[in-house]
Write a protein that holds these residues in place. Sequence first.
Motif, PDB file in Angstrom:
ATOM      1  N   THR A   1     -64.130  28.928 -14.073  1.00  0.00           N
ATOM      2  CA  THR A   1     -64.872  29.478 -12.940  1.00  0.00           C
ATOM      3  C   THR A   1     -65.604  28.392 -12.158  1.00  0.00           C
ATOM      4  O   THR A   1     -65.600  28.384 -10.922  1.00  0.00           O
ATOM      5  CB  THR A   1     -65.887  30.528 -13.421  1.00  0.00           C
ATOM      6  OG1 THR A   1     -65.195  31.565 -14.111  1.00  0.00           O
ATOM      7  CG2 THR A   1     -66.629  31.137 -12.247  1.00  0.00           C
ATOM      8  N   MET A   2     -66.241  27.466 -12.875  1.00  0.00           N
ATOM      9  CA  MET A   2     -67.004  26.414 -12.203  1.00  0.00           C
ATOM     10  C   MET A   2     -66.111  25.546 -11.319  1.00  0.00           C
ATOM     11  O   MET A   2     -66.530  25.096 -10.252  1.00  0.00           O
ATOM     12  CB  MET A   2     -67.722  25.545 -13.233  1.00  0.00           C
ATOM     13  CG  MET A   2     -68.781  26.270 -14.048  1.00  0.00           C
ATOM     14  SD  MET A   2     -70.112  26.949 -13.028  1.00  0.00           S
ATOM     15  CE  MET A   2     -70.947  25.453 -12.543  1.00  0.00           C
ATOM     16  N   VAL A   3     -64.879  25.322 -11.768  1.00  0.00           N
ATOM     17  CA  VAL A   3     -63.940  24.520 -10.974  1.00  0.00           C
ATOM     18  C   VAL A   3     -63.630  25.226  -9.656  1.00  0.00           C
ATOM     19  O   VAL A   3     -63.620  24.605  -8.588  1.00  0.00           O
ATOM     20  CB  VAL A   3     -62.646  24.264 -11.762  1.00  0.00           C
ATOM     21  CG1 VAL A   3     -61.630  23.520 -10.901  1.00  0.00           C
ATOM     22  CG2 VAL A   3     -62.938  23.485 -13.031  1.00  0.00           C
ATOM     23  N   PHE A   4     -63.390  26.542  -9.723  1.00  0.00           N
ATOM     24  CA  PHE A   4     -63.079  27.296  -8.513  1.00  0.00           C
ATOM     25  C   PHE A   4     -64.306  27.394  -7.598  1.00  0.00           C
ATOM     26  O   PHE A   4     -64.174  27.368  -6.373  1.00  0.00           O
ATOM     27  CB  PHE A   4     -62.576  28.692  -8.880  1.00  0.00           C
ATOM     28  CG  PHE A   4     -61.168  28.706  -9.379  1.00  0.00           C
ATOM     29  CD1 PHE A   4     -60.100  28.767  -8.507  1.00  0.00           C
ATOM     30  CD2 PHE A   4     -60.896  28.623 -10.740  1.00  0.00           C
ATOM     31  CE1 PHE A   4     -58.796  28.771  -8.956  1.00  0.00           C
ATOM     32  CE2 PHE A   4     -59.598  28.626 -11.210  1.00  0.00           C
ATOM     33  CZ  PHE A   4     -58.540  28.697 -10.313  1.00  0.00           C
ATOM     34  N   LYS A   5     -65.502  27.501  -8.173  1.00  0.00           N
ATOM     35  CA  LYS A   5     -66.719  27.492  -7.357  1.00  0.00           C
ATOM     36  C   LYS A   5     -66.809  26.179  -6.579  1.00  0.00           C
ATOM     37  O   LYS A   5     -67.102  26.175  -5.375  1.00  0.00           O
ATOM     38  CB  LYS A   5     -67.952  27.653  -8.247  1.00  0.00           C
ATOM     39  CG  LYS A   5     -68.212  29.054  -8.749  1.00  0.00           C
ATOM     40  CD  LYS A   5     -69.495  29.080  -9.551  1.00  0.00           C
ATOM     41  CE  LYS A   5     -69.762  30.459 -10.133  1.00  0.00           C
ATOM     42  NZ  LYS A   5     -70.997  30.470 -10.942  1.00  0.00           N
ATOM     43  N   ALA A   6     -66.557  25.087  -7.280  1.00  0.00           N
ATOM     44  CA  ALA A   6     -66.618  23.783  -6.627  1.00  0.00           C
ATOM     45  C   ALA A   6     -65.587  23.679  -5.508  1.00  0.00           C
ATOM     46  O   ALA A   6     -65.878  23.155  -4.424  1.00  0.00           O
ATOM     47  CB  ALA A   6     -66.399  22.670  -7.656  1.00  0.00           C
ATOM     48  N   ALA A   7     -64.393  24.202  -5.757  1.00  0.00           N
ATOM     49  CA  ALA A   7     -63.331  24.143  -4.745  1.00  0.00           C
ATOM     50  C   ALA A   7     -63.720  24.936  -3.503  1.00  0.00           C
ATOM     51  O   ALA A   7     -63.508  24.482  -2.364  1.00  0.00           O
ATOM     52  CB  ALA A   7     -62.026  24.667  -5.323  1.00  0.00           C
ATOM     53  N   VAL A   8     -64.303  26.119  -3.703  1.00  0.00           N
ATOM     54  CA  VAL A   8     -64.720  26.953  -2.573  1.00  0.00           C
ATOM     55  C   VAL A   8     -65.816  26.260  -1.775  1.00  0.00           C
ATOM     56  O   VAL A   8     -65.790  26.227  -0.534  1.00  0.00           O
ATOM     57  CB  VAL A   8     -65.200  28.336  -3.067  1.00  0.00           C
ATOM     58  CG1 VAL A   8     -65.884  29.097  -1.945  1.00  0.00           C
ATOM     59  CG2 VAL A   8     -64.022  29.143  -3.595  1.00  0.00           C
TER      60      VAL A   8
END
Length: 342
Positions: free
Chosen positions: A303-310
Amino acid sequence: MIRLVTSRLFWPVAMLVVLFAINVIAFPGFFHLEIKDGHLFGSLVDILRNGAPTMIVAVGMTLVIATRGIDLSVGAVCAISGALACSIILGSPDPGSLSTVAVAVAVSLVVSVVLGLWNGTLVALLGIQPIIATLILMTAGRGVAMLITEGQILTVNSPPFKALGSGFLLGIPIAVILAAVIFAAAALLTRQTALGMLIESVGINPEASRQAGVRARGLLIGVYIFSAVCAGIAGLVLTANQTAADANNTGLFIELDAILAVVIGGTSLAGGRYSLAGTLVGALVIQTLITTVYTVGIPPIATMVFKAAVVVAVCLLQSPRTSAAIRSWRHRAVATGPQAVA
């Protein structure tokens, strides 16, 4: 169309629409709402309810960031607030009493005010950098919460308290109503009065605003108190939803989600102009992203990776260079002719 694309709200809303579309593809009944026992249920309701604590904290964080500050202590304040409430309820002879819960909530919010006053004093009166001043409470706050709970997870059995996190009022989750009330109150106080302009002036140039007669110190203290109260309310909602006070995990990393929501919404970390509506959209983007991760079947640890990407994507699209490139394209289109502009 060009003006719409260059708006700071355009890309966060576009990202939210994309996330909705992904959820609809993965789960066709994503937008389905139904009423059970007089209560509203559905995926959208779950997003609003689960995202309410982040939304509440993000509202306070928006005003802090608008003054060119930051509040890293909100997660610790959440933990302290929840720990206090649960310890008071457990120490009462009647944990299920509405009056007991009211006292627990009131004490937690008063302590939140004191914690906000502490942060504001360090920043406004002692001149300590906001990131350092709030880092002190961020570090010590978890320890204070652990002292309150004596290192234990305090489980409470109190229906009135549980209702704060998972109850309904007129069919709508109480957590969502609390978030809506706080958002509306902040919007009215800052946009229908001169308060918002004063906050922005302090964020743009504190010294100039002081010379212009703005009481910057009192304003800063008030903003940090408001942020702590928002965190205290969010802590009560989180604790009530779990019916337990966990000093280690209550509000963990919520300060990061709140800051991300503010940044996604278009508020600059350099202070000055801010957008509460953008913060609302940013909080919805974050919670919808978390829901999407679960819906699609991606491991939650990613989840944290996708948050960073967004965040990276939205910030790049909102960047001054991107806006300048769009304006440059517009000027070239105008020079080409009316048909190109259309």
